[in-house]
Design a protein around this motif. Structure first.
Motif, PDB file in Angstrom:
ATOM      1  N   ASN A 117       0.808  -1.234   0.000  1.00 36.99           N
ATOM      2  CA  ASN A 117       0.000   0.000   0.000  1.00 36.99           C
ATOM      3  C   ASN A 117       0.832   1.271   0.000  1.00 36.99           C
ATOM      4  O   ASN A 117       0.306   2.358   0.235  1.00 36.99           O
ATOM      5  CB  ASN A 117      -0.962   0.022   1.202  1.00 36.99           C
ATOM      6  N   THR A 118       2.123   1.167  -0.241  1.00 35.65           N
ATOM      7  CA  THR A 118       2.972   2.344  -0.391  1.00 35.65           C
ATOM      8  C   THR A 118       3.842   2.160  -1.631  1.00 35.65           C
ATOM      9  O   THR A 118       4.176   1.038  -2.003  1.00 35.65           O
ATOM     10  CB  THR A 118       3.883   2.556   0.835  1.00 35.65           C
ATOM     11  N   VAL A 119       4.188   3.267  -2.250  1.00 37.49           N
ATOM     12  CA  VAL A 119       5.043   3.216  -3.440  1.00 37.49           C
ATOM     13  C   VAL A 119       6.487   2.984  -3.006  1.00 37.49           C
ATOM     14  O   VAL A 119       7.027   3.737  -2.190  1.00 37.49           O
ATOM     15  CB  VAL A 119       4.924   4.514  -4.257  1.00 37.49           C
ATOM     16  N   ALA A 157      -0.184 -12.844  -5.029  1.00 33.39           N
ATOM     17  CA  ALA A 157       1.151 -12.266  -4.837  1.00 33.39           C
ATOM     18  C   ALA A 157       1.523 -11.535  -6.113  1.00 33.39           C
ATOM     19  O   ALA A 157       1.691 -12.153  -7.166  1.00 33.39           O
ATOM     20  CB  ALA A 157       2.157 -13.373  -4.531  1.00 33.39           C
ATOM     21  N   TRP A 158       1.621 -10.231  -6.062  1.00 32.91           N
ATOM     22  CA  TRP A 158       1.855  -9.462  -7.278  1.00 32.91           C
ATOM     23  C   TRP A 158       2.735  -8.247  -7.011  1.00 32.91           C
ATOM     24  O   TRP A 158       2.866  -7.779  -5.877  1.00 32.91           O
ATOM     25  CB  TRP A 158       0.535  -9.011  -7.910  1.00 32.91           C
ATOM     26  N   ILE A 159       3.334  -7.767  -8.098  1.00 31.74           N
ATOM     27  CA  ILE A 159       4.052  -6.485  -8.106  1.00 31.74           C
ATOM     28  C   ILE A 159       3.569  -5.704  -9.307  1.00 31.74           C
ATOM     29  O   ILE A 159       3.549  -6.215 -10.434  1.00 31.74           O
ATOM     30  CB  ILE A 159       5.579  -6.673  -8.208  1.00 31.74           C
ATOM     31  N   GLU A 160       3.191  -4.463  -9.098  1.00 32.78           N
ATOM     32  CA  GLU A 160       2.755  -3.559 -10.164  1.00 32.78           C
ATOM     33  C   GLU A 160       3.794  -2.452 -10.304  1.00 32.78           C
ATOM     34  O   GLU A 160       4.048  -1.703  -9.356  1.00 32.78           O
ATOM     35  CB  GLU A 160       1.393  -2.964  -9.840  1.00 32.78           C
ATOM     36  N   PHE A 161       4.415  -2.356 -11.491  1.00 33.04           N
ATOM     37  CA  PHE A 161       5.420  -1.324 -11.738  1.00 33.04           C
ATOM     38  C   PHE A 161       4.737  -0.068 -12.271  1.00 33.04           C
ATOM     39  O   PHE A 161       3.857  -0.144 -13.140  1.00 33.04           O
ATOM     40  CB  PHE A 161       6.467  -1.831 -12.725  1.00 33.04           C
ATOM     41  N   LEU A 162       5.150   1.077 -11.782  1.00 31.75           N
ATOM     42  CA  LEU A 162       4.503   2.340 -12.120  1.00 31.75           C
ATOM     43  C   LEU A 162       5.131   2.955 -13.365  1.00 31.75           C
ATOM     44  O   LEU A 162       6.246   2.623 -13.776  1.00 31.75           O
ATOM     45  CB  LEU A 162       4.602   3.303 -10.941  1.00 31.75           C
ATOM     46  N   ASP A 163       4.384   3.896 -13.954  1.00 33.15           N
ATOM     47  CA  ASP A 163       4.803   4.483 -15.224  1.00 33.15           C
ATOM     48  C   ASP A 163       6.090   5.292 -15.129  1.00 33.15           C
ATOM     49  O   ASP A 163       6.769   5.498 -16.134  1.00 33.15           O
ATOM     50  CB  ASP A 163       3.687   5.383 -15.789  1.00 33.15           C
ATOM     51  N   ASP A 164       6.429   5.778 -13.941  1.00 33.69           N
ATOM     52  CA  ASP A 164       7.630   6.608 -13.839  1.00 33.69           C
ATOM     53  C   ASP A 164       8.893   5.779 -13.589  1.00 33.69           C
ATOM     54  O   ASP A 164       9.945   6.329 -13.246  1.00 33.69           O
ATOM     55  CB  ASP A 164       7.474   7.678 -12.752  1.00 33.69           C
ATOM     56  N   SER A 165       8.817   4.469 -13.777  1.00 32.98           N
ATOM     57  CA  SER A 165      10.027   3.646 -13.751  1.00 32.98           C
ATOM     58  C   SER A 165      10.829   3.923 -15.012  1.00 32.98           C
ATOM     59  O   SER A 165      10.283   3.934 -16.121  1.00 32.98           O
ATOM     60  CB  SER A 165       9.663   2.160 -13.683  1.00 32.98           C
ATOM     61  N   THR A 166      12.140   4.157 -14.852  1.00 32.03           N
ATOM     62  CA  THR A 166      12.958   4.567 -15.997  1.00 32.03           C
ATOM     63  C   THR A 166      14.291   3.831 -16.022  1.00 32.03           C
ATOM     64  O   THR A 166      14.797   3.377 -14.994  1.00 32.03           O
ATOM     65  CB  THR A 166      13.237   6.080 -15.971  1.00 32.03           C
ATOM     66  N   LEU A 167      14.849   3.754 -17.210  1.00 33.44           N
ATOM     67  CA  LEU A 167      16.204   3.258 -17.430  1.00 33.44           C
ATOM     68  C   LEU A 167      17.009   4.419 -17.997  1.00 33.44           C
ATOM     69  O   LEU A 167      16.673   4.958 -19.060  1.00 33.44           O
ATOM     70  CB  LEU A 167      16.207   2.078 -18.392  1.00 33.44           C
ATOM     71  N   THR A 168      18.057   4.819 -17.295  1.00 31.79           N
ATOM     72  CA  THR A 168      18.889   5.954 -17.706  1.00 31.79           C
ATOM     73  C   THR A 168      20.223   5.424 -18.215  1.00 31.79           C
ATOM     74  O   THR A 168      20.915   4.689 -17.511  1.00 31.79           O
ATOM     75  CB  THR A 168      19.119   6.923 -16.536  1.00 31.79           C
ATOM     76  N   LEU A 169      20.579   5.810 -19.457  1.00 29.63           N
ATOM     77  CA  LEU A 169      21.808   5.332 -20.086  1.00 29.63           C
ATOM     78  C   LEU A 169      22.699   6.515 -20.435  1.00 29.63           C
ATOM     79  O   LEU A 169      22.234   7.530 -20.973  1.00 29.63           O
ATOM     80  CB  LEU A 169      21.499   4.536 -21.353  1.00 29.63           C
ATOM     81  N   ASP A 170      23.991   6.386 -20.119  1.00 31.41           N
ATOM     82  CA  ASP A 170      25.004   7.366 -20.514  1.00 31.41           C
ATOM     83  C   ASP A 170      25.714   6.837 -21.755  1.00 31.41           C
ATOM     84  O   ASP A 170      26.304   5.745 -21.727  1.00 31.41           O
ATOM     85  CB  ASP A 170      26.019   7.580 -19.395  1.00 31.41           C
ATOM     86  N   TYR A 171      25.667   7.610 -22.845  1.00 28.29           N
ATOM     87  CA  TYR A 171      26.228   7.170 -24.120  1.00 28.29           C
ATOM     88  C   TYR A 171      27.492   7.956 -24.465  1.00 28.29           C
ATOM     89  O   TYR A 171      27.651   9.120 -24.072  1.00 28.29           O
ATOM     90  CB  TYR A 171      25.224   7.383 -25.257  1.00 28.29           C
ATOM     91  N   GLN A 172      28.356   7.317 -25.246  1.00 28.30           N
ATOM     92  CA  GLN A 172      29.433   8.014 -25.939  1.00 28.30           C
ATOM     93  C   GLN A 172      29.402   7.588 -27.399  1.00 28.30           C
ATOM     94  O   GLN A 172      29.306   6.401 -27.714  1.00 28.30           O
ATOM     95  CB  GLN A 172      30.810   7.711 -25.361  1.00 28.30           C
TER      96      GLN A 172
END
Length: 741
Positions: A117-119, A157-172
């Motif tokens: 019940n908490t994010v 038994a479940w996990i719900e991932f929220l829309d603001d989950s992100t993958l941040t990549l540093d490129y060269q």
């Protein structure tokens, strides 16, 4: 000996330190435009999941998200930020979330019942060495639910991932070789699932020949981009007459990215003013003169006529190139027949499911990978399916048989609509004689009717077939997860058969144009299309032209090698082709030259805004002060089965609104009828007042189809026919009686 290796390592380290320092110093001394760019990008987990539900539970404990990586850049750093909520039914001592990248565990989270019940937010640093040309991020739930007698896997038994989950990549950015064997890389990389951005460079106002060559090139990249959106940027690098630009000024005119340019012997922008003249058409890859970390595709020909022929030959013959340049021998290309688009399901032969996917592995699933098998089905937009039970599909699939009877099924859906479920029993379907050929939705369930039928009333031009294998398992005490060795596969030799279907459709319909480029894409090389543009092409008109051509070829899978481009000032007296008008000036000139009668038939009784700003018709009621863009279709004044489609806007700069709709499914879905008007607030569509029909329907089917729209008339005609038959029979019997007497 025990001291030898440490001393050797120390010696190498001390010797390499000055070299590394020297490299760093050289990097610092470089000008900014000479350095290899570094940047950071954020990717939404929701967007990368590609319509997958961001949820895992005890029965479907894994979710895999795939994404590509370009070969001309390297990942220097990566961070995964997850925001999620969990079920309150977790068992504290067991439940955990495990996160993996390309089969390597990068972290785990112990899940406690108190976290419900908490994010929850967790961050994971990912070793950049794990990234390859294709990457898989796996989220796995390890859980149990206590049921009093046993612990069991459960959707509780479940996990719900929220829309603001992100993958941040540093490129060269990496320097790549001047090598054409990689083409279409680096301008397009198949491993990159994001939108394709094309940068076209010209100098001054492009001529019709240059614009036509660039349009064919844009269509080629639209073809290879397939389902990806294609955006275009245009750069005018010609300095003003008499001006002398400083070094930093002319560089700002160039794209800081890979780019495309065409040249003739009479055309030389500043960086290439000393380039030798060519005696034969040549394709070269050279460093971008403004930013050498990127590449420039340079197509040079002695004159514009050869340039146009060179581009058409090049887009069809670039598979065997090698080296930094190739000489092109322009070839005469014959126009193609109608309905030959490679991405459309053929109406001349049965098409196998394996032809509709990139790799056979896409048709296979397991208990670990529960994502549905998705097959894109692109039908000819004018496929006539009236009074048909559906489209026959010879569906075949195999699976590992369950150990005992349970809830295992294979579910079939079309465009998110459930069609049929097949029970997966203990027999399996591993032998040819056991392959299923069962009707999904048809009027007959007789044994001799053994074809699967896709319901035609649910089909459009672009469809998504979904096959989901749901594996279940039940023990004597309680339910357990599916066995990890459970497998299911859709046979690649399952076939769709469209033979015998006619082509017939009611027009105008701007949604067919926005989705599939119809009616122009009936001939995938655009041999039956005339594209009209204003005589003076500004940047907005130019980008609109190129993005439109990329969209058309993306729909067909074939470049527009037979494209004919004319200026609005040089309209022909007549044409037997479909006409595509780009820009308000083109529409105005066309209506002035050939009249507004066909358009007025559609506009009649419609209350529309924008008189003389949008459609140039005296039938319009109001003058609109704000910006608007529109796509409008009407019958060609030259032939009954030819069409005109115009892309227009109150100002050329507002054509950007149309370009947004071109790459947005949401906006294009709202565009229907003969006219769709795009304003800053909404999309307004208007149904045609009068339809016309295009296709090759037989006269009998055409008669029956149009009569079916008037049931009262059909009833009256049937009664009249019956009356005539009764009278005829009565007279016949009376005549026979008289003969006997």
């Amino acid at each position: 000996m025990s001291w030898t290796l440490p001393w050797l390592f120390l010696t190498v380290l001390l010797g390499s330190a000055p070299v590394l320092a020297q490299v760093e110093n050289q990097e610092k001394m470089l000008e900014e435009w000479q350095k290899l760019p570094r940047w950071q990008e954020d990717y939404s987990l929701n967007a990368a999941a590609n319509s997958q539900q961001l949820r895992i539970d005890g029965l479907r404990p894994e979710m895999t998200i795939g994404f590509g990586g370009r070969y001309d850049r390297v990942v220097e750093g990566a961070e995964l930020d997850l925001a999620f909520m969990i079920s309150p039914a977790m068992v504290d001592t067991v439940s955990q979330l495990r996160v993996s990248m390309n089969e390597e565990v990068i972290g785990s989270v112990s899940l406690q019942k108190s976290m419900a019940n908490t994010v929850q937010r967790r961050s994971f640093n990912i070793d950049p060495r794990l990234f390859t040309s294709y990457n898989q991020l796996r989220l796995e739930l390890i859980s149990e639910v206590f049921n009093g007698q046993c612990t069991l896997a459960s959707p509780a038994a479940w996990i719900e991932f929220l829309d603001d989950s992100t993958l941040t990549l540093d490129y060269q950015q990496l320097r790549v070789a001047n090598e054409l064997s990689y083409f279409p890389e680096p301008w397009f990389d198949r491993n990159d699932f994001s939108a394709v951005n094309l940068n076209f460079v010209s100098f001054g106002v492009p001529t019709m020949a240059t614009a036509e060559a660039h349009a064919v090139l844009a269509s080629y990249f639209g073809q290879v981009a397939d389902w990806r959106a294609v955006t275009v940027e245009h750069y005018d690098v010609e300095p003003a007459i008499g001006s002398l630009l400083q070094d930093h000024e002319w560089r700002q005119q160039w794209p800081q990215d890979h780019a495309i340019m065409t040249l003739t012997n009479e055309q030389r922008p500043r960086p290439f003013h000393r380039l030798e003249k060519v005696t034969a058409p040549t394709v070269r890859v050279v460093p971008n003169p403004a930013y050498p970390a990127y590449k420039l595709l340079l197509i040079a020909a002695p004159d514009e006529e050869q340039l146009r022929a060179t581009v058409s030959t090049f887009v069809l013959s670039n598979q065997t190139m090698s080296g930094d340049q190739v000489v092109v021998e322009p070839q005469a290309l014959a126009p193609r027949d109608a309905y030959q688009a490679p991405r459309w399901v053929s109406t001349e032969r049965p098409v196998q499911i394996s032809e509709l996917v990139d790799h056979p592995s896409e048709l296979q699933r397991s208990a670990r990978n529960t994502a549905p098998v998705n097959v894109e089905l692109r039908l000819p937009p004018d496929l006539f399916i009236w009074q048909r039970n559906g489209i026959p599909l010879d569906l075949r699939f195999r699976y590992t048989p369950p150990l005992s009877e349970d809830e295992s099924r294979m579910l079939v859906s079309i465009n998110n609509e459930f069609i049929k479920a097949f029970d997966l029993n203990e027999t399996g379907s591993e032998n040819n004689e056991e392959r299923l050929r069962i009707p999904i939705l048809s009027g007959s369930l007789l044994p001799e009717d053994d074809n699967v039928t896709l319901p035609s009333f649910r089909l459009g031009a672009v469809n998504n077939m979904e096959f989901r294998f749901d594996f279940g398992n039940v023990s004597d005490v309680c339910s357990t997860p599916p066995l990890l060795n459970s497998q299911g596969v859709i046979e690649g030799d399952s076939t769709i058969d469209l033979r015998g279907y006619d082509n017939y459709v009611a027009l105008p319909d701007v949604q067919l144009f926005m989705k599939t480029g119809y009616p122009f894409t009936r001939w995938d090389d655009l041999s039956q299309t005339l594209v009209v543009v204003p005589e003076q092409l500004n940047g907005d008109l130019y980008v609109t032209l190129l993005m439109t051509l990329a969209k058309l070829s993306g729909a067909t899978g074939y470049p527009a090698t037979q494209l004919e481009l004319v200026s609005a000032a040089n309209l022909p007296e007549t044409t037997d082709k479909d006409v595509l008008l780009i820009g308000s000036q083109s529409l105005q000139r066309f209506l002035k030259a050939y009249g507004t009668a066909e358009l007025d038939r559609q506009i009649e009784k419609q209350r529309l805004a924008g008189r003389e700003q949008l459609l140039y018709s005296p039938q319009l009621a109001l003058r609109n002060s704000g910006p608007s863009a529109a796509v409008v279709g009407f019958r060609s004044p030259f032939a009954e089965q030819r069409s005109v489609v115009a892309v227009t806007a109150t100002t050329d700069s507002y054509l950007d609104r149309y370009r947004q709709a071109l790459i947005s499914d949401t906006l294009s879905n709202e565009m229907t009828g003969f006219l769709a008007v795009l304003t800053p607030a909404r999309v307004s569509s208007f149904e045609p007042q009068e339809s016309y029909y295009v296709g090759n329907l037989s006269w009998w089917n055409r008669l029956m189809y149009h009569l079916a729209k008037y049931p009262v008339l059909v009833t009256v005609l049937a009664l009249l026919a019956l009356l005539v038959l009764v009278i005829a029979l009565y007279r016949l019997f009376v005549a026979k009686v008289r003969t006997r007497q």
